[in-house]
Scaffold this motif. Structure first.
Motif, PDB file in Angstrom:
ATOM      1  N   UNK A  66       0.664  -1.271   0.028  1.00  0.00           N
ATOM      2  CA  UNK A  66       0.013   0.274   0.104  1.00  0.00           C
ATOM      3  C   UNK A  66       0.747   1.396  -0.097  1.00  0.00           C
ATOM      4  N   UNK A  67       1.949   1.306   0.262  1.00  0.00           N
ATOM      5  CA  UNK A  67       2.907   2.332   0.610  1.00  0.00           C
ATOM      6  C   UNK A  67       2.724   3.053   1.737  1.00  0.00           C
ATOM      7  N   UNK A  68       1.582   3.924   1.786  1.00  0.00           N
ATOM      8  CA  UNK A  68       1.215   4.809   2.981  1.00  0.00           C
ATOM      9  C   UNK A  68      -0.153   4.996   3.171  1.00  0.00           C
ATOM     10  N   UNK A  69      -0.458   5.622   4.238  1.00  0.00           N
ATOM     11  CA  UNK A  69      -1.815   6.139   4.558  1.00  0.00           C
ATOM     12  C   UNK A  69      -2.026   7.605   3.726  1.00  0.00           C
ATOM     13  N   UNK A  70      -3.435   7.658   3.222  1.00  0.00           N
ATOM     14  CA  UNK A  70      -3.581   8.599   2.558  1.00  0.00           C
ATOM     15  C   UNK A  70      -4.557   9.662   2.943  1.00  0.00           C
ATOM     16  N   UNK A  71      -4.915  10.949   2.522  1.00  0.00           N
ATOM     17  CA  UNK A  71      -5.969  11.540   3.041  1.00  0.00           C
ATOM     18  C   UNK A  71      -5.374  13.087   3.175  1.00  0.00           C
ATOM     19  N   UNK A  72      -6.513  13.986   3.191  1.00  0.00           N
ATOM     20  CA  UNK A  72      -6.116  15.378   3.273  1.00  0.00           C
ATOM     21  C   UNK A  72      -5.988  15.609   4.918  1.00  0.00           C
ATOM     22  N   UNK A  73      -5.330  16.824   4.977  1.00  0.00           N
ATOM     23  CA  UNK A  73      -4.956  17.053   6.168  1.00  0.00           C
ATOM     24  C   UNK A  73      -5.327  18.521   6.626  1.00  0.00           C
ATOM     25  N   UNK A 122      -7.572  14.265   7.662  1.00  0.00           N
ATOM     26  CA  UNK A 122      -9.002  14.242   7.737  1.00  0.00           C
ATOM     27  C   UNK A 122      -9.666  12.946   7.324  1.00  0.00           C
ATOM     28  N   UNK A 123      -8.724  12.131   6.624  1.00  0.00           N
ATOM     29  CA  UNK A 123      -8.958  10.916   6.063  1.00  0.00           C
ATOM     30  C   UNK A 123      -7.867   9.954   6.436  1.00  0.00           C
ATOM     31  N   UNK A 124      -8.104   8.756   6.694  1.00  0.00           N
ATOM     32  CA  UNK A 124      -7.174   7.648   6.811  1.00  0.00           C
ATOM     33  C   UNK A 124      -7.583   6.449   5.862  1.00  0.00           C
ATOM     34  N   UNK A 125      -6.997   6.590   4.589  1.00  0.00           N
ATOM     35  CA  UNK A 125      -7.283   5.376   3.613  1.00  0.00           C
ATOM     36  C   UNK A 125      -6.199   5.224   3.008  1.00  0.00           C
ATOM     37  N   UNK A 126      -6.170   3.870   2.301  1.00  0.00           N
ATOM     38  CA  UNK A 126      -5.078   3.434   1.365  1.00  0.00           C
ATOM     39  C   UNK A 126      -5.386   3.033   0.308  1.00  0.00           C
ATOM     40  N   UNK A 127      -4.644   3.133  -0.734  1.00  0.00           N
ATOM     41  CA  UNK A 127      -5.206   3.003  -2.355  1.00  0.00           C
ATOM     42  C   UNK A 127      -4.164   2.388  -3.193  1.00  0.00           C
ATOM     43  N   UNK A 128      -4.252   1.536  -3.858  1.00  0.00           N
ATOM     44  CA  UNK A 128      -3.278   1.255  -4.922  1.00  0.00           C
ATOM     45  C   UNK A 128      -4.104   0.859  -6.201  1.00  0.00           C
ATOM     46  N   UNK A 129      -3.307   1.159  -7.511  1.00  0.00           N
ATOM     47  CA  UNK A 129      -3.727   0.982  -8.652  1.00  0.00           C
ATOM     48  C   UNK A 129      -2.966  -0.526  -9.462  1.00  0.00           C
TER      49      UNK A 129
END
Length: 219
Positions: free
Chosen positions: A149-156, A177-184
């Motif tokens: 996944x690499x890292x946690x994502x989200x606006x701060x 403000x968000x705590x999500x992970x994402x990959x393509x």
């Protein structure tokens, strides 16, 4: 096991050029068998693989192909992918848990975490991080999470309450403000026998992060 034929991807490629009800109705049987039914089988097997006891049905996890065009300038009626939240709570995307799967000709997208936590859930997550910063950092730095996944994502948030601000240097993600992970990933995985293993590997790689967020928001 191969869940989707090459026509699954071809269907969406053609739909992109013919995104209207007339074309869709003419190809509805193709959609019902090659997309909808195939998704139901795949999601059913994934649920069995992830959970010992499953009360939800595949249809409760799979999103409709129809787009919500009420507030969109883009009035095309159909999505150009199939998607589902594989979770024992179904597709309650505001909640934490499961794994989001998006299958289309451009990519296989996978995700998870807390994408849209409400104000209460956000405070719960930040309080949990403040209470156990090392546990949260260990989850984020777990080798499997970093690999898949690499890292946690989200606006701060730029401004934080004092009780969180003091941890900002040590744990920058407390400002999220968000705590999500994402990959393509390569869309060819979708029509291969590697799809299920790929989804399961990514799900398990996020275990420490997912469980931390689940505990924080469980009330």
């Amino acid at each position: 096991m191969i869940y989707f034929s090459p026509d699954f991807l071809q269907f969406f490629k053609e739909l992109a050029a013919n995104n209207n009800k007339e074309w869709f109705d003419a190809h509805r049987k193709r959609y019902e068998i090659g997309v909808k039914k195939s998704m139901e089988v795949f999601v059913a097997d994934a649920l069995k693989a992830l959970y010992k006891n499953v009360d939800v049905k595949p249809g409760e996890c799979i999103f409709r192909i129809n787009r919500d065009i009420r507030f969109s300038k883009d009035k095309t009626p159909y999505k150009l992918h199939a998607s589902a939240v594989i979770s024992n709570r179904g597709k309650k995307v505001e909640e934490v848990g499961g794994i989001y799967v998006e299958l289309g000709p451009e990519k296989l997208a996978l995700g998870g975490g807390a994408y849209q936590p409400d104000k209460e859930a956000l405070l719960d997550i930040r309080d949990a991080i403040a209470a156990k910063p090392k546990e949260w950092l260990n989850a984020l730095n777990h080798p499997d999470f970093k690999k898949y996944w690499g890292e946690i994502k989200g606006e701060r948030n730029k401004v934080l309450p004092a009780e969180y601000k003091m941890l900002l240097k040590e744990v920058p993600t407390i400002a999220n403000k968000q705590f999500y992970y994402w990959t393509e990933l390569d869309p060819q995985i979708i029509v291969s026998d590697k799809l299920m293993d790929t989804v399961l590997e990514h799900y398990h790689a996020a275990t420490a992060v997912r469980q931390f967020l689940e505990r924080a928001t469980s009330g």
